[in-house]
Design an enzyme around this catalytic site. Sequence first.
Site, PDB file in Angstrom:
ATOM      1  N   ASP A  36       2.221   5.074  -0.311  1.00  0.00           N
ATOM      2  CA  ASP A  36       1.719   6.366   0.158  1.00  0.00           C
ATOM      3  C   ASP A  36       1.507   7.315  -1.016  1.00  0.00           C
ATOM      4  O   ASP A  36       1.914   7.050  -2.143  1.00  0.00           O
ATOM      5  CB  ASP A  36       2.726   7.004   1.130  1.00  0.00           C
ATOM      6  CG  ASP A  36       2.885   6.205   2.404  1.00  0.00           C
ATOM      7  OD1 ASP A  36       1.904   5.564   2.824  1.00  0.00           O
ATOM      8  OD2 ASP A  36       3.992   6.211   2.977  1.00  0.00           O
ATOM      9  N   ARG A  94      11.159   5.793   3.893  1.00  0.00           N
ATOM     10  CA  ARG A  94      11.397   7.236   3.836  1.00  0.00           C
ATOM     11  C   ARG A  94      12.063   7.745   5.118  1.00  0.00           C
ATOM     12  O   ARG A  94      12.884   8.674   5.085  1.00  0.00           O
ATOM     13  CB  ARG A  94      10.088   7.971   3.577  1.00  0.00           C
ATOM     14  CG  ARG A  94       9.544   7.721   2.175  1.00  0.00           C
ATOM     15  CD  ARG A  94       8.107   8.182   2.029  1.00  0.00           C
ATOM     16  NE  ARG A  94       7.975   9.600   2.300  1.00  0.00           N
ATOM     17  CZ  ARG A  94       6.796  10.216   2.415  1.00  0.00           C
ATOM     18  NH1 ARG A  94       5.668   9.524   2.294  1.00  0.00           N
ATOM     19  NH2 ARG A  94       6.742  11.515   2.651  1.00  0.00           N
ATOM     20  N   ARG A 151       0.857  -1.184   0.000  1.00  0.00           N
ATOM     21  CA  ARG A 151       0.000   0.000   0.000  1.00  0.00           C
ATOM     22  C   ARG A 151       0.894   1.235   0.000  1.00  0.00           C
ATOM     23  O   ARG A 151       1.325   1.689   1.050  1.00  0.00           O
ATOM     24  CB  ARG A 151      -0.913   0.009   1.236  1.00  0.00           C
ATOM     25  CG  ARG A 151      -1.875  -1.175   1.299  1.00  0.00           C
ATOM     26  CD  ARG A 151      -2.699  -1.138   2.569  1.00  0.00           C
ATOM     27  NE  ARG A 151      -3.615  -2.269   2.656  1.00  0.00           N
ATOM     28  CZ  ARG A 151      -4.422  -2.500   3.685  1.00  0.00           C
ATOM     29  NH1 ARG A 151      -4.406  -1.668   4.726  1.00  0.00           N
ATOM     30  NH2 ARG A 151      -5.218  -3.548   3.682  1.00  0.00           N
TER      31      ARG A 151
END
Length: 268
Positions: free
Chosen positions: A53, A198, A51
């Site tokens: 972002d 990230r 999934r």
Amino acid sequence: MPRLALGLEFCGSRYRGWQTQQDGVISVQETVEKALAKVANHPVTLHAAGRTDAGVHACNMIAHFDTDAIRPIRGWIRGTNSELPHDIAIRWLQPMPEAFHARFKAIARRYRYVIYNQPHRPALLNGQVTHHYHPLDLHLMQQAAQKLVGTHDFTSFRAVACQSNQPIRDVSHLTLTRHGQLIVLDIQANGFLHHMVRNIVGVLLEIGEGLRPIEWVDELLAVRDRKAAGITAPPDGLYFINAYYPAEFELPEVTLGPVWLNIDESLK
């Protein structure tokens, strides 16, 4: 109903991530489901390996759906791609046994993060890479990255709003390589927490600039506190590049992306 698996490539810049949103904002999942539904002539529900972002891209996002529609493989791919916007495309599609599930049968997932390390911002790669204008020491970043390989508690590297039940993840490899003005981080794990890649990049960027020592990674793993870590790096340079499954499912082997990283060295 018969089950079909597919590999998707998409530029995530215009989308609020993979998953369909309740507030009606545009998502990759909803966009592809609507295109597939036109070819299948019935509603379609996609289940994906990951999934992503908002703003994150994919080179081979693996997903599956069930359908009773009978179409040739070429018809599924060409028909659906003709209904999709320019920034999403099906790369491959094939029938799968009922036991296959794109999310729950995946044994590993892999991402790449591309940093454009040059004083001035790019134009042609705008939105495709993360621009970092301060010089980066690749060797320091590589040493720090190796501390994250293996099984660790990644609490300091996950978003505060992460919904995962537990923060333990097994990172099988984490490498950084330089290609001219590009630095490419390649990471594979049995699963990822929300913003995990990230946040790792954010920490490595500070170390690469010389703002933090390599040992900062050890401190963050030990303290288990997201507030102690660095910034969350932008989504622009992040790519979901593959998911891996038991050999019995015989998914196609694809060239890992993004595609412009695979340019022949002789062209430089």
